[in-house]
Enzyme design. Structure first.
Site, PDB file in Angstrom:
ATOM      1  N   ASP A 180       5.592  -2.428 -22.948  1.00 51.71           N
ATOM      2  CA  ASP A 180       4.702  -2.368 -23.889  1.00 51.71           C
ATOM      3  C   ASP A 180       3.570  -1.533 -23.676  1.00 51.71           C
ATOM      4  O   ASP A 180       2.754  -1.497 -22.659  1.00 51.71           O
ATOM      5  CB  ASP A 180       4.181  -3.751 -24.505  1.00 51.71           C
ATOM      6  CG  ASP A 180       3.426  -3.612 -25.649  1.00 51.71           C
ATOM      7  OD1 ASP A 180       3.961  -3.643 -26.767  1.00 51.71           O
ATOM      8  OD2 ASP A 180       1.969  -3.703 -25.543  1.00 51.71           O
ATOM      9  N   GLU A 196       4.393 -11.230  -8.232  1.00 55.53           N
ATOM     10  CA  GLU A 196       4.253 -12.515  -8.309  1.00 55.53           C
ATOM     11  C   GLU A 196       4.237 -13.353  -9.747  1.00 55.53           C
ATOM     12  O   GLU A 196       4.880 -14.349  -9.765  1.00 55.53           O
ATOM     13  CB  GLU A 196       2.667 -12.885  -8.040  1.00 55.53           C
ATOM     14  CG  GLU A 196       2.545 -13.019  -6.318  1.00 55.53           C
ATOM     15  CD  GLU A 196       3.129 -13.853  -5.607  1.00 55.53           C
ATOM     16  OE1 GLU A 196       3.001 -15.160  -6.034  1.00 55.53           O
ATOM     17  OE2 GLU A 196       3.944 -13.610  -4.627  1.00 55.53           O
ATOM     18  N   ASN A 197       3.710 -12.729 -10.999  1.00 59.09           N
ATOM     19  CA  ASN A 197       3.863 -13.220 -12.072  1.00 59.09           C
ATOM     20  C   ASN A 197       5.177 -13.197 -12.602  1.00 59.09           C
ATOM     21  O   ASN A 197       5.414 -14.202 -13.580  1.00 59.09           O
ATOM     22  CB  ASN A 197       3.019 -12.238 -13.101  1.00 59.09           C
ATOM     23  CG  ASN A 197       1.609 -12.532 -12.613  1.00 59.09           C
ATOM     24  OD1 ASN A 197       1.040 -13.631 -12.350  1.00 59.09           O
ATOM     25  ND2 ASN A 197       0.717 -11.825 -13.335  1.00 59.09           N
ATOM     26  N   GLN A 222       0.767  -8.056  -8.225  1.00 63.85           N
ATOM     27  CA  GLN A 222       0.361  -8.803  -9.088  1.00 63.85           C
ATOM     28  C   GLN A 222       2.106  -8.957  -9.964  1.00 63.85           C
ATOM     29  O   GLN A 222       2.034 -10.209 -10.433  1.00 63.85           O
ATOM     30  CB  GLN A 222      -0.467  -8.208  -9.917  1.00 63.85           C
ATOM     31  CG  GLN A 222      -1.856  -8.322  -9.085  1.00 63.85           C
ATOM     32  CD  GLN A 222      -2.912  -7.815 -10.009  1.00 63.85           C
ATOM     33  OE1 GLN A 222      -2.720  -6.610 -10.692  1.00 63.85           O
ATOM     34  NE2 GLN A 222      -4.131  -8.152  -9.883  1.00 63.85           N
ATOM     35  N   TYR A 263      -4.232   3.046 -26.210  1.00 67.70           N
ATOM     36  CA  TYR A 263      -4.765   2.688 -24.852  1.00 67.70           C
ATOM     37  C   TYR A 263      -5.303   4.120 -23.962  1.00 67.70           C
ATOM     38  O   TYR A 263      -4.312   5.022 -23.757  1.00 67.70           O
ATOM     39  CB  TYR A 263      -3.779   1.882 -24.177  1.00 67.70           C
ATOM     40  CG  TYR A 263      -3.312   0.510 -24.658  1.00 67.70           C
ATOM     41  CD1 TYR A 263      -3.992  -0.009 -25.679  1.00 67.70           C
ATOM     42  CD2 TYR A 263      -1.950  -0.016 -24.360  1.00 67.70           C
ATOM     43  CE1 TYR A 263      -3.869  -1.066 -26.242  1.00 67.70           C
ATOM     44  CE2 TYR A 263      -1.682  -1.085 -24.877  1.00 67.70           C
ATOM     45  CZ  TYR A 263      -2.549  -1.587 -25.791  1.00 67.70           C
ATOM     46  OH  TYR A 263      -2.070  -3.046 -26.275  1.00 67.70           O
ATOM     47  N   TRP A 296       0.169 -11.670 -25.831  1.00 68.85           N
ATOM     48  CA  TRP A 296      -0.848 -10.786 -24.897  1.00 68.85           C
ATOM     49  C   TRP A 296      -1.931 -11.694 -24.167  1.00 68.85           C
ATOM     50  O   TRP A 296      -2.112 -12.680 -24.833  1.00 68.85           O
ATOM     51  CB  TRP A 296      -1.360  -9.521 -25.308  1.00 68.85           C
ATOM     52  CG  TRP A 296      -2.203  -9.450 -26.268  1.00 68.85           C
ATOM     53  CD1 TRP A 296      -1.899  -9.731 -27.489  1.00 68.85           C
ATOM     54  CD2 TRP A 296      -3.872  -9.489 -26.576  1.00 68.85           C
ATOM     55  NE1 TRP A 296      -2.895  -9.829 -28.546  1.00 68.85           N
ATOM     56  CE2 TRP A 296      -4.145  -9.439 -27.764  1.00 68.85           C
ATOM     57  CE3 TRP A 296      -4.676  -9.744 -25.284  1.00 68.85           C
ATOM     58  CZ2 TRP A 296      -5.339  -9.865 -28.038  1.00 68.85           C
ATOM     59  CZ3 TRP A 296      -6.097  -9.545 -25.807  1.00 68.85           C
ATOM     60  CH2 TRP A 296      -6.316  -9.671 -27.125  1.00 68.85           C
ATOM     61  N   SER A 297      -2.175 -11.284 -22.945  1.00 67.09           N
ATOM     62  CA  SER A 297      -3.425 -11.941 -22.085  1.00 67.09           C
ATOM     63  C   SER A 297      -2.743 -13.699 -21.960  1.00 67.09           C
ATOM     64  O   SER A 297      -3.985 -14.308 -22.260  1.00 67.09           O
ATOM     65  CB  SER A 297      -4.737 -12.307 -23.068  1.00 67.09           C
ATOM     66  OG  SER A 297      -5.790 -12.548 -22.218  1.00 67.09           O
ATOM     67  N   SER A 329       0.915  -6.487 -35.058  1.00 64.67           N
ATOM     68  CA  SER A 329       0.212  -7.387 -34.112  1.00 64.67           C
ATOM     69  C   SER A 329      -1.147  -7.770 -34.540  1.00 64.67           C
ATOM     70  O   SER A 329      -2.014  -7.153 -35.473  1.00 64.67           O
ATOM     71  CB  SER A 329      -0.475  -6.174 -32.608  1.00 64.67           C
ATOM     72  OG  SER A 329      -1.098  -6.943 -32.067  1.00 64.67           O
TER      73      SER A 329
END
Length: 336
Positions: free
Chosen positions: A49, A294-295, A291, A54, A205-206, A152
């Protein structure tokens, strides 16, 4: 990696999505960005995404280069349109037909692809008739430049109006991309029930609340060097609301629950949003490949009801639930 259907469609995406907001083209060097994308692919992530806004289009360029050479049919590439891009002139923003039709071509060029799987309205445009916006999206689908459309941070009323027009135009509006985490639950009261009714999934998101739910920010301690909270290019502003003594203390109390599930606190946070059946995927970002590695371990995790209740009890009144916050995400003007 597990996969879920997006909305009321036959389209599947990985339940962990790699996103590049605040990273590609700004916070991290391009070679590290490519390493993060490679780590995502190696971990089984197929969904990526981004958005034209951005890093003022640079993030799309970096992602396109990182995915070059991959089998296109094996990927799901998602991007968005609304925010000001380029020189940020009077027509370089919003959801007018002019901006949408020009923006999709720019995105495709930067992403080095003939089509995107999902093209999303990054915000609701109060200054453009919704009929104009949805007609432009429908034309892009018919031209084969996008397969599906999404939005969004739209309110339940905006989703209902958009879905009705999409149905009239015979195109599929299948997703909404809101912020969602164990701390930020503003979509639960209105957006989620409406989305279930309309056949729309959430691409959230987040999920780690800008890193706060990872537990790396300790109450009473200095902010970790190199963390998002110390980044003055946008990261610090995004995370600041959670850096209170009360929130940070409660987050530390989630560690035993994560340990019971053999998860890190960050993995627990990502797994938590995936317990919501209306969530199709959780977007994770990364500034280091490890990261990502792991996630993704949050995929497929089932959190027992009693542990979900304990999480609610620990976080208590620091959870933000007010649905009015979704409407606040809609700009009152689309000036660049």
């Amino acid at each position: 990696m597990q996969f879920r259907y997006l909305g009321n469609s036959g389209f599947k995406i990985s339940e962990i999505t790699y996103g590049n907001w605040l990273t590609h083209g700004s916070q991290i060097e391009n070679d590290i960005a490519s390493s993060c994308v490679r780590a995502a692919l190696d971990a089984g992530i197929t969904t990526f995404d981004t958005a034209d806004v951005y890093a003022n289009t640079a993030a799309e360029t970096v992602l396109g280069a990182a995915l070059k050479g991959e089998r296109r049919q094996s990927l799901e590439i998602l991007t968005k349109v609304f925010g000001p891009t380029g020189p940020k002139g009077h027509n370089d923003v919003g959801l007018s037909r002019k901006h949408i039709m020009e923006s999709i071509d720019g995105s495709l060029s930067r992403l080095q692809t003939d089509y995107v799987d999902l093209y999303q309205a990054h915000r609701f445009d109060v200054e453009t008739p919704l009929e104009e916006t949805m007609q432009a999206f429908a034309d892009i689908v018919r031209q084969g430049k996008a397969l599906y459309i999404g939005v969004s941070e739209w309110t339940s009323d905006q989703l209902r109006a958009g879905a009705a027009l999409a149905k009239e135009l015979n195109v599929q509006l299948i997703s909404n991309q809101p912020e969602y985490s164990a701390l930020w639950r503003v979509i639960e009261a209105e957006v989620v029930p409406t989305s279930v009714e309309l056949g729309i999934s959430q691409i959230v998101w987040s999920p780690v609340a800008q890193g706060v739910l990872s537990g790396k920010y300790l109450p009473g301690a200095a902010l970790p060097e190199g963390s998002r909270a110390t980044d003055r290019r946008g990261g610090a502003d995004a995370v600041s609301r959670w850096l209170t003594e009360d929130v940070l203390t409660r987050v530390q109390e989630l560690r035993p629950i994560a340990a019971e599930l053999d998860l890190t606190p960050a993995q627990l946070a990502v797994a938590w949003v995936l317990q919501n059946d209306n969530v199709a995927t959780a977007i994770i970002g990364a500034s280091r490949p490890e990261q990502v590695t792991e996630n993704v371990k949050a995929s497929g995790v089932v959190i027992p009801a009693e542990l979900l209740a304990r999480i609610d009890g620990i976080l208590g009144d620091v959870i933000e639930r007010d649905p009015a916050h979704t409407a606040e995400r809609s700009p009152k003007t689309r000036e660049a």
